[in-house]
Structures are given as structure tokens and as C-alpha cells.
Design an enzyme around this catalytic site. Structure first.
Site, PDB file in Angstrom:
ATOM      1  N   HIS A 240       0.820  -1.212   0.000  1.00 43.70           N
ATOM      2  CA  HIS A 240       0.000   0.000   0.000  1.00 43.70           C
ATOM      3  C   HIS A 240       0.856   1.266   0.000  1.00 43.70           C
ATOM      4  CE1 HIS A 240       0.724   0.715   4.355  1.00 43.70           C
ATOM      5  NE2 HIS A 240       0.739  -0.592   4.420  1.00 43.70           N
ATOM      6  N   ASN A 241       0.386   2.260  -0.738  1.00 40.15           N
ATOM      7  CA  ASN A 241       0.999   3.592  -0.826  1.00 40.15           C
ATOM      8  C   ASN A 241       2.377   3.594  -1.474  1.00 40.15           C
ATOM      9  OD1 ASN A 241      -0.885   3.822   1.830  1.00 40.15           O
ATOM     10  ND2 ASN A 241      -0.783   5.783   0.748  1.00 40.15           N
TER      11      ASN A 241
END
Length: 345
Positions: A240-241
Site C-alpha cells: 500500500h501507498n
């Protein structure tokens, strides 16, 4: 379809050496050549096959020096590997594309479907999804709510695109890959872990290719971004991210922890791993099984080993490691001598 040597040479800017009217209809490796096939030679260790191959045409580099006569027609080009890649692209583009929606597909009436789209049996397109012109969605693929897919995208069987994610134009995603699953976010408490909702999305820009069974996780907030031209191999994990810069390539089983930023034009070997919240500079080469735990310097840096380090330092360390058994033996002998000296006092 058949092509003459002269036609092929014109397509790739090559020069024919031999029969310009020689025709081919398929591709073959030079060591498995057959009549009617075109092969290529770019690696010198395969040069001996050139003199025995049954292929009708062989692409070779301009600077190749023949040791003896060959039966195949040669097409000389600056780079044979690049030339065969271009020919394969042309060959692939000439195959007819599937179109039409299979009656066994499940298409929401609230979805928007472009022109010349193919959607195979048991594929699912949810509410609010937008599918661009010329896109092909193979059987059992699932397109979630509000997903936006550009033009000429190719999604092979069993691909899953979670809600809200966005794909650009000319994206290819191979079978079994998952785009937009929850990032690995959990907050420990006295009884276990609280799940941190992952409310962001994944954005995949134009001309990206993603291998089979690769996962790109949605962001906790904001976006996980795969920039234009990135190529990910099979079984790659993007957490994620994360952000992967333009034209970066990653081999199989590489993995990024959360919020890692990879620069443009990087090359990442198989099974390389990256700690979270670090930045890898543009044009960094990361060797296979490398463990990158901090920011990199840039300037075309090469890293190998775990933890990642300069190759010179790594190889010096490995040289010393090989000597450890002898050093241990010497140390044991010295320890015995010291004990004998103590007894004599």
C-alpha cells in the site's frame, strides 16, 4: 501469412545477405530452426548454431564475422535482439482481436462499455465501471464498482480489479493478478489487532505490463501508483501507498513494503526486497535477492547482497567469508598454544 526477407528487412531497417525472396511464416529459436522459420542470433555463445540451423532467415548483428558459409539468408541489423522484438510486436499486432460480449458475462446496466470491447464468459463488470474502446476482458475476470479502464487494455483470465481503481491505456495484466486488494494495515491492541481500513485506490498508468499472480495493494489513503511503462514480472508484491517510477522493471518475487518509492528506469532482480518508507533513486540496479533497507544514493548505483551494499564491498566480504573455516582452525590452534603457555607459568 508469409513474408519475404526483403519485406522484413524494410520493416526493421536491415540489409539482406542471401536470397531476398526467401519466405518465412513462423518464428523459431536458432537451435530449433526449421524451414520457413525466422530466427535470430545475438548471444555469441549460440554462434555455432548459425552454421547448422534449418531456419530460412536469421537476424544477425551488423558486426558478425562469419567463420564459414551459411545456408540461411541473413538480415544484418544493428541489434538482432531489438529487431526480433519489433518483429514479434508486429506479428502480435496482426492477430485478430476478439470482440463482443459473451452472453454468460455479467455486465451491470450501470457500467459504461466502449466500442470493440471483448468480455468473456463469467467475467463480471460491476456498477459504475467504465471500459475503454478495444479492451479485452477474458473469462472469470472481475471488474469492481467504479473501476475506470482505458483503451486497448488486455486483462487475462481470473484478474481481479477492486473497486475504484484506475487503469490507463495499453495496459496488460496476466492471469490471476489482483489490483487493489487491501494494504496490510493492522494496529496492535491488548487483544490482538484492529484492522486499519484501506480507503485509497491503485492507479496504473499507460503501457504497463503486469505478470501473472502479482498483487498491487490499494493505499490506506490516496493512491498506490504504477507509473507509465513499468513492467512487473510474475509473483511481484507492491504494498500500500508505494510508487513505482516510469519504465522500471522488476523480476519475479520482488517485494515492496508499504510507502516505498522506486524511481524511474530502475532494474530489480528476482526476490529482491525493500523495506518500507524508503526512496530508491532513478536508474538504480538492484541485484537478485538483494535486501534494500534504506534510501539509495542514485547516480546509476548498483546494489547486491542483503543488506544491500556496493558490489566491491560485498565481494570482499564474501572472499573473507570463504576463509572463515581456515581462520577458525588457526584461531583454535592459537588458543591451544595460549593455554599451554598459561600452564607453564
Amino acid at each position: 501469412m508469409e513474408f519475404q526477407a526483403k519485406q522484413i528487412a524494410d520493416l526493421i531497417g536491415g540489409k539482406v545477405e542471401g536470397n531476398a525472396q526467401a519466405t518465412v511464416h513462423t518464428f523459431a529459436k536458432i537451435e530449433e530452426g526449421k524451414e520457413g522459420a525466422i530466427s535470430f542470433l545475438s548471444n555469441p555463445k549460440y554462434a555455432h548454431y548459425l552454421y547448422d540451423t534449418k531456419s530460412t532467415i536469421v537476424l544477425v548483428n551488423d558486426d558478425l564475422q562469419l567463420e564459414k558459409a551459411v545456408s540461411a539468408t541473413l538480415i544484418r541489423v544493428p541489434n538482432a535482439y531489438d529487431a526480433v522484438a519489433k518483429l514479434l510486436q508486429i506479428y502480435e499486432s496482426m492477430k485478430p482481436k476478439k470482440t463482443g460480449i459473451d452472453p454468460l458475462a455479467s455486465i451491470s446496466p450501470k457500467a459504461t462499455i466502449g466500442q470493440n470491447v471483448y468480455i468473456g464468459p463469467f467475467a463480471v463488470v460491476a456498477d459504475g465501471a467504465v471500459i475503454g474502446d478495444g479492451t479485452q476482458i477474458y473469462p472469470h475476470t472481475v471488474i469492481g464498482e467504479g473501476v475506470k479502464i482505458g483503451q486497448n487494455v488486455l486483462l487475462y483470465p481470473n484478474v481481479t480489479i477492486y473497486q475504484g481503481c484506475q487503469l490507463g491505456n495499453n495496459v496488460t495484466i496476466h492471469a490471476g493478478s489482483v489490483i487493489g486488494a487491501d494494504g496490510f494495515g493492522f494496529a496492535p491492541n491488548q487483544e490482538g489487532y484492529d484492522k486499519i481500513p484501506q480507503i485509497g485506490i491503485v492507479v496504473i498508468e499507460d503501457d504497463v505490463e503486469i505478470g501473472a499472480n502479482t498483487c498491487v495493494d490499494r493505499s490506506t489513503m490516496g493512491q498506490t501508483v504504477i507509473h507509465k511503462g513499468v513492467k512487473l514480472d510474475n509473483l511481484v508484491q507492491i504494498a500500500h501507498n508505494c510508487e513505482v517510477g516510469e519504465n522500471t522493471v522488476m523480476s519475479a518475487q520482488a517485494g515492496l513494503a508499504g510507502s516505498t518509492k522506486i524511481g524511474s528506469w530502475c532494474m530489480v532482480g528476482g526476490q529482491a526486497g525493500f523495506a518500507g518508507h524508503i526512496h530508491v533513486a532513478d536508474k538504480t540496479f538492484v541485484g537478485a535477492q538483494c535486501g534494500v533497507i534504506g534510501n539509495t544514493k542514485g547516480n546509476g548505483e548498483t546494489l547486491i547482497g542483503s543488506p544491500a551494499m556496493d558490489p566491491k564491498v560485498y565481494f570482499k566480504g564474501m572472499a573473507m567469508l570463504r576463509r572463515l573455516p581456515d581462520m577458525y582452525k588457526q584461531l583454535s590452534e592459537l588458543q591451544k598454544q595460549v593455554e599451554e603457555l598459561k600452564k607453564q607459568q
